[in-house]
Design an enzyme around this catalytic site. Structure first.
Site, PDB file in Angstrom:
ATOM      1  N   LYS A 168      47.276  38.855  32.996  1.00  0.00           N
ATOM      2  CA  LYS A 168      47.983  37.815  33.034  1.00  0.00           C
ATOM      3  C   LYS A 168      47.369  36.753  33.862  1.00  0.00           C
ATOM      4  O   LYS A 168      47.591  36.769  35.324  1.00  0.00           O
ATOM      5  CB  LYS A 168      49.405  38.213  33.688  1.00  0.00           C
ATOM      6  CG  LYS A 168      50.473  37.228  33.590  1.00  0.00           C
ATOM      7  CD  LYS A 168      51.658  37.292  34.393  1.00  0.00           C
ATOM      8  CE  LYS A 168      51.326  36.803  36.041  1.00  0.00           C
ATOM      9  NZ  LYS A 168      51.264  35.149  35.751  1.00  0.00           N
ATOM     10  N   GLU A 243      43.126  41.527  46.683  1.00  0.00           N
ATOM     11  CA  GLU A 243      42.444  40.421  47.565  1.00  0.00           C
ATOM     12  C   GLU A 243      43.451  39.326  47.806  1.00  0.00           C
ATOM     13  O   GLU A 243      43.836  38.819  46.621  1.00  0.00           O
ATOM     14  CB  GLU A 243      41.349  39.555  46.470  1.00  0.00           C
ATOM     15  CG  GLU A 243      40.437  38.606  47.256  1.00  0.00           C
ATOM     16  CD  GLU A 243      40.499  37.499  47.065  1.00  0.00           C
ATOM     17  OE1 GLU A 243      41.150  36.972  48.176  1.00  0.00           O
ATOM     18  OE2 GLU A 243      40.172  36.756  46.269  1.00  0.00           O
ATOM     19  N   CYS A 277      41.137  30.920  48.985  1.00  0.00           N
ATOM     20  CA  CYS A 277      41.638  31.665  50.096  1.00  0.00           C
ATOM     21  C   CYS A 277      40.534  32.125  51.039  1.00  0.00           C
ATOM     22  O   CYS A 277      40.748  32.582  52.217  1.00  0.00           O
ATOM     23  CB  CYS A 277      41.476  33.210  49.190  1.00  0.00           C
ATOM     24  SG  CYS A 277      40.291  33.595  48.240  1.00  0.00           S
ATOM     25  N   GLU A 377      48.514  30.294  56.606  1.00  0.00           N
ATOM     26  CA  GLU A 377      47.399  29.756  55.753  1.00  0.00           C
ATOM     27  C   GLU A 377      47.854  28.371  54.928  1.00  0.00           C
ATOM     28  O   GLU A 377      48.989  28.274  54.576  1.00  0.00           O
ATOM     29  CB  GLU A 377      47.393  30.691  54.396  1.00  0.00           C
ATOM     30  CG  GLU A 377      46.052  30.158  53.625  1.00  0.00           C
ATOM     31  CD  GLU A 377      45.941  31.571  52.577  1.00  0.00           C
ATOM     32  OE1 GLU A 377      44.472  31.444  51.936  1.00  0.00           O
ATOM     33  OE2 GLU A 377      46.674  32.120  52.214  1.00  0.00           O
TER      34      GLU A 377
END
Length: 475
Positions: A168, A243, A277, A377
């Site tokens: 997906k 991850e 990331c 982040e």
């Protein structure tokens, strides 16, 4: 643009638009898959696994290599598609396509290197044989920031191992995935071996984790969602690879090559508008060279042009959506309210009506640990600079996070470099290198940045089971 044929079972008539984040224009309109159609595809992959898992390594290798060639033959079309739905500059998109294709090339070779072994038995009348077997049907959920590469580094090793695969893609960037899979079918990979589906993330996540036919979940995305997938996968004891989030520090030591450090900081911090990331989130600079480093970084970053990624000379494209934009601006405003000084940039523009959001490259000084940007982040082109005097303080600042995906440091001193590399609690470390990602190396993080590795010889391991056979040859 014409609607891409997804070769799927017709779902309920629920459609959604894919937008160009640089212009707000509709790129395509797609139909969501119904739960029934997704279940049918999972069943087809389960049946396809019975055949695919028994194909020779040579055959799987050959098909993956043909897919690699197809992607490289269509790299310019794919790069344009990535820029249209993701917004990153065309040159970056072209680089992503090549990077994505290399995962297929690499695992086309690794397919032929799935080795077993024999073990000396404790009896002369026994033999012990170890074999590796594909795990089964694999389900992947991938993000929007690398719509090609995040898929190939999962599907490549999965197919090489003999697994079948369903993915997906992110709703912001599904077109790249479907076009890549179309090329895979053209290369000869059967449709009951891999497929894409479109559905709401929560819905498909629950379906994937509950299905007894799916034996592995592989996910790239936020830590919060990853934790939920891990929790849900426990009910059927699935294998998982995660991850997850990052909050990468970038340390500039007192004896760093400043010109190299500035150039590599630009690579790490501002690629894809800071929406990666592993991009540098915190610049930790030795106090004795901080002023010179900031001057050089400001000069270099001031040349970066912001705009539509399809235009020549653009280095920074749009922020993907309003949610991401508001998070970035919230961190920027919080830092400034707590005393941060804007050394460059600070400009941003959001147009809710058009659905476009841009943030100009920004460098902050006078940063301290009270600011949100030091703990969350950012996923945007904001570079906060905090200083240190002792190397132990730099390590403490760098490790002061629940995340452990990537870290960077710049030093010409071997002793200090070894100290940093051994004390930073991160799965990926760039020493004088702002772009460490490569297909032949294991990508992944420590702590709450995930589990498992993608890439390298390690990347195929999560798709394999180990079986041993003890043979009694006594009369």
């Amino acid at each position: 643009m014409e609607t891409i044929d997804r070769d799927g079972v017709p779902g309920e008539e629920k459609t959604f638009d894919v937008f160009n984040p640089a212009t707000g224009e509709i790129v395509d309109t797609l139909t969501l898959d119904s739960l029934e159609s997704i279940e049918e595809k999972i069943m087809a992959l389960h049946k396809g696994f019975q055949t695919w898992s028994k194909t020779s390594a040579e055959e799987r290798s050959g098909l993956l290599y043909k897919w690699y060639e197809k992607i490289m033959d269509h790299q310019h079309e794919l790069a344009k598609l990535i820029t249209l739905e993701n917004g990153k500059p065309y040159s970056e998109a072209l680089g992503e396509v090549a990077y994505a294709a290399k995962y297929l090339q690499w695992y086309s070779e690794e397919a032929k290197r799935i080795y077993g072994r024999t073990i000396p038995a404790s009896s002369t009348k026994k033999r012990i044989v170890i074999t590796r077997k594909p795990i089964g049907v694999v389900a992947a959920i991938t993000p929007w920031n690398f719509p090609a590469a995040m898929i190939t580094r999962k599907v490549g090793p999965a197919l090489a191992a003999g697994c079948t695969f369903i993915v997906k893609p992110a709703p912001e960037t599904p077109l790249t995935a479907f076009e890549m899979f179309r090329l895979g079918y053209e290369a000869g990979i059967p449709k009951d071996v891999m497929c894409c589906v479109l559905a709401e993330g929560k819905v498909v996540g629950e379906l994937f984790t509950a299905s007894p036919l799916i034996r592995k979940i592989t996910f790239t995305g936020s830590t919060a969602v990853g934790k939920q997938l891990l929790k849900n996968s426990a009910s059927t004891v699935k294998h998982t690879s995660m991850e997850l989030g990052g909050h990468a520090p970038l340390i500039i030591d007192k004896d760093a090559n400043l010109d190299l450090a500035v150039q590599q900081t630009l690579v790490s911090k501002f690629r894809n508008a800071g929406q990666t990331c592993i991009c540098a989130n915190r610049l930790i600079v030795h106090q004795s060279i901080a002023e010179r480093f900031v001057e050089k970084l400001v000069q270099a970053a001031s040349t970066l042009k912001v705009g539509n990624g399809m235009e020549d000379g653009i280095a920074i494209g749009p922020i993907i959506n309003k949610q991401g934009y508001e998070k970035i601006i919230g961190q920027l405003e919080d830092a400034c309210s707590r005393g941060a000084v804007v050394a460059l940039g600070g400009s941003h523009h959001g147009d809710d009506e058009a659905g476009t959001y841009f943030v100009w490259p920004t460098i902050l000084t006078n940063v301290d640990e009270s600011m949100r940007i030091m703990h969350e982040e950012t996923f945007g082109p904001i570079a906060p600079v905090i200083t240190f005097t002792e190397i132990e303080d730099a390590v403490r600042l760098a490790n002061d996070t629940p995340y452990g995906l990537a870290a960077y440091f710049f030093t010409e001193n071997m002793k200090r470099g070894i100290y940093l590399s051994e004390h930073l609690k991160y799965g990926i470390i760039g020493w004088n290198d702002g772009g460490p990602s490569t297909v032949q190396a294991p990508f992944g993080g420590m702590k709450e940045s995930g589990m498992g590795r993608e890439g390298g010889i390690e990347g195929i391991e999560p798709y394999l089971e180990t079986k041993y056979v003890s043979i009694n040859i006594a009369d």
